[in-house]
Write an enzyme that holds these catalytic residues in place. Structure first.
Site, mmCIF file in Angstrom:
data_model
loop_
_atom_site.group_PDB
_atom_site.id
_atom_site.type_symbol
_atom_site.label_atom_id
_atom_site.label_comp_id
_atom_site.label_asym_id
_atom_site.label_seq_id
_atom_site.Cartn_x
_atom_site.Cartn_y
_atom_site.Cartn_z
ATOM 1 N N GLY A 51 32.092 32.428 48.107
ATOM 2 C CA GLY A 51 32.327 31.206 47.347
ATOM 3 C C GLY A 51 31.105 30.541 46.759
ATOM 4 O O GLY A 51 31.228 29.533 46.060
ATOM 5 N N GLU B 222 30.973 36.927 52.585
ATOM 6 C CA GLU B 222 31.798 37.667 51.616
ATOM 7 C C GLU B 222 31.542 37.197 50.185
ATOM 8 O O GLU B 222 32.468 36.777 49.489
ATOM 9 C CB GLU B 222 33.287 37.438 51.919
ATOM 10 N N CYS C 174 48.324 36.294 20.585
ATOM 11 C CA CYS C 174 49.252 35.296 20.057
ATOM 12 C C CYS C 174 49.549 34.210 21.081
ATOM 13 O O CYS C 174 50.672 34.095 21.581
ATOM 14 C CB CYS C 174 50.529 35.999 19.614
ATOM 15 N N ARG D 216 39.218 33.758 32.110
ATOM 16 C CA ARG D 216 38.718 32.555 32.794
ATOM 17 C C ARG D 216 38.774 31.285 31.930
ATOM 18 O O ARG D 216 39.195 30.241 32.425
ATOM 19 C CB ARG D 216 37.304 32.782 33.342
HETATM 20 N N1 LLP Z 1 36.542 36.046 50.402
HETATM 21 C C1 LLP Z 1 37.820 35.701 50.187
HETATM 22 C C2 LLP Z 1 38.760 35.702 51.292
HETATM 23 C C3 LLP Z 1 38.223 35.329 48.887
HETATM 24 O O1 LLP Z 1 39.479 34.984 48.674
HETATM 25 C C4 LLP Z 1 37.272 35.334 47.823
HETATM 26 C C5 LLP Z 1 37.667 34.969 46.470
HETATM 27 C C6 LLP Z 1 35.951 35.734 48.113
HETATM 28 C C7 LLP Z 1 35.618 36.070 49.413
HETATM 29 C C8 LLP Z 1 34.872 35.801 47.060
HETATM 30 O O2 LLP Z 1 34.638 34.570 46.473
HETATM 31 P P1 LLP Z 1 33.380 34.374 45.507
HETATM 32 O O3 LLP Z 1 32.130 34.558 46.340
HETATM 33 O O4 LLP Z 1 33.467 35.372 44.422
HETATM 34 O O5 LLP Z 1 33.520 32.983 45.001
HETATM 35 N N2 LLP Z 1 39.328 34.258 39.678
HETATM 36 C C9 LLP Z 1 38.609 33.065 40.068
HETATM 37 C C10 LLP Z 1 37.987 33.198 41.441
HETATM 38 C C11 LLP Z 1 38.994 33.547 42.513
HETATM 39 C C12 LLP Z 1 38.389 33.745 43.865
HETATM 40 C C13 LLP Z 1 39.355 34.333 44.823
HETATM 41 N N3 LLP Z 1 38.843 34.588 46.130
HETATM 42 C C14 LLP Z 1 37.576 32.763 38.990
HETATM 43 O O6 LLP Z 1 37.473 33.507 38.022
HETATM 44 O O7 LLP Z 1 36.878 31.760 39.080
#
Ligand code: LLP
Length: 415
Positions: free
Chosen positions: A239, A273, A342, A312
């Site tokens: 995150g 993660e 479209c 996005r």
């Molecule tokens: N771990 C879990 C359990 C998750 O659900 C996610 C992302 C991550 C790790 C990785 O998160 P990151 O480090 O990439 O923030 N499509 C959205 C983001 C969705 C994230 C979903 N879960 C966007 O384009 O902003």
């Protein structure tokens, strides 16, 4: 921050001219910089030096095999959320003992596949799932290693669609319920409860929400231990936010600096993660102007990449910088940069100042490495873009552009 820079007014990915890549592979085209990818992985790894840490790259952000194998070479594990992601990671040569599996809807079939593979653990998101994992493991005469994913009920102050750690979200288990579940988990003969997990959301730019959540979850871990649980792992999720525009996200060093004091004393193995932090700024989407259209109140640059290539902006109102691939001295105009799809929500950027551009000119949409290609689709029967990985002065096509015949490959006409 990344290796997409101008040299003599032409945009380069590391040492490769984007014009060369667009000429060779066409547009829309995703271009990744391996060096940017690897350096961001190392930033987190180095920041957590001194703690027993496993960084599981979150595949959902960008699951191209070339990205996965670059991560594997760096020693990363993988965070997966589906049988498909498990399949991909194994294909990229992943060590199953470094794979963690999250997600609220794991099917029996997926659980069986993961148990057969011998992954590190499941991050369990409900009492119902725990029961199912126990049953599947029993049928296979195995024991499943699991972590309980706690929903700590904190606000990550990010877009509503990507907040995951509030009590109204579908993710994780409420702490009070988790306590009860822990007691019943002991009765499951085919479950080894070895960890506790959290993930509070995505594109989080401050460390405060993590600290709040970690404090709650760490206290819970201590309670479990006092109760005799042999917890070995604390997974603090992903995150961490990146710079798209004007954001000033916490750096990996200050993130780790703030988090370490809360977790070091627990003497646990730490799992992270991250997805976006590693790959977000390691990719651009290169697109070509089809028309410069004068509307009544607006000028539109209609380009050959649409919301099917990068959703996005349409889905989250996300901002991505858009820059010309070749710097030209022309009058600056105000444009909406839109795709050919479209839907009025098909835009990549609105009200952007750019030098006048015309048919055939190239643009780069920055920070498109995470949740770019991974969320792309064939909407409007558009073949998905090609992907190229650059490393120094070398480059390789890591996914071919889809063709029109690919679009109907799996379909059948009724008789
Ligand atoms: N771990 C879990 C359990 C998750 O659900 C996610 C992302 C991550 C790790 C990785 O998160 P990151 O480090 O990439 O923030 N499509 C959205 C983001 C969705 C994230 C979903 N879960 C966007 O384009 O902003």
């Amino acid at each position: 921050m990344d290796y997409f820079n101008y040299k003599d007014n032409r945009l380069f990915a590391e040492d490769v001219d984007i014009n060369t890549l667009a000429g060779k592979y066409g547009t829309p085209l995703y271009v990744y910089s391996k060096r940017t990818l690897v350096e961001h992985f190392r930033k987190i790894k180095d920041a957590f030096e001194g703690l027993d840490t496993l960084i599981c790259y979150s595949i959902k952000a960008n699951s191209n095999l070339a990205v996965l194998s670059a991560m594997r070479e760096e020693g990363a594990g993988f965070d997966i959320v589906s049988g498909g992601e498990l399949y991909r990671s194994l294909n990229a040569g992943a060590d199953p003992a470094k794979i963690v599996y999250a997600g609220v809807g794991k099917t029996k079939e997926e659980i069986r596949y993961a148990l057969k593979t011998g992954i590190l653990m499941f991050n369990v998101e409900s009492a119902e799932e725990l029961k199912t994992i126990n049953n599947v493991a029993k049928s296979m005469k195995k024991k499943a290693d699991v972590a309980l994913r706690i929903n700590p009920d904190v606000d990550a102050h990010t877009h509503d669609y990507i907040t995951t750690g509030k009590k109204e979200n579908k993710f994780g288990i409420d702490i009070v319920l988790a306590r009860t579940l822990f007691n019943s988990a002991r009765k499951y003969m085919h479950i080894n409860l070895i960890g506790v997990d959290m993930h509070i959301g995505s594109q989080i730019t401050t460390v405060g929400p993590y600290l709040e959540a970690i404090k709650k979850v760490a206290a819970f871990i201590q309670e479990l231990r006092a109760d005799g649980a042999a917890i070995e792992y604390f997974n603090i999720g992903g995150g961490m936010g990146i710079i798209y525009n004007e954001e000033k996200p916490t750096t990996a060093d200050s993130f780790a600096g703030a988090v370490k004091p809360l977790i070091a004393g627990l003497r646990l193995k730490i799992i992270l993660e991250p997805g976006r932090f590693i790959v977000g700024n390691a990719g651009i989407l290169v697109t070509k102007v089809i028309y410069n259209k004068k509307g009544r109140n607006k000028n539109f640059l209609i380009v050959d990449a649409g919301m099917n290539d990068l959703i996005r902006p349409s889905l989250y109102g996300a901002y991505h910088k858009i820059i010309p691939v070749n710097v030209v001295k022309a009058k600056v105009e105000l444009y909406d940069i839109v795709g050919p799809i479209c839907e009025s929500s098909d835009f990549l950027g609105k009200d952007r100042h750019l030098p006048r551009l015309d048919e055939g000119d190239l643009l780069a949409v920055r920070s498109a490495g995470a949740y770019g290609f991974a969320m792309s689709s064939n909407y409007n029967s558009r073949p998905r873009a090609a992907e190229v990985m650059v490393s120094g002065s070398k480059y390789s096509l890591v996914r071919e552009r889809e063709t029109w015949s690919d679009l109907i490959l799996k379909e059948k006409k009724t008789k």
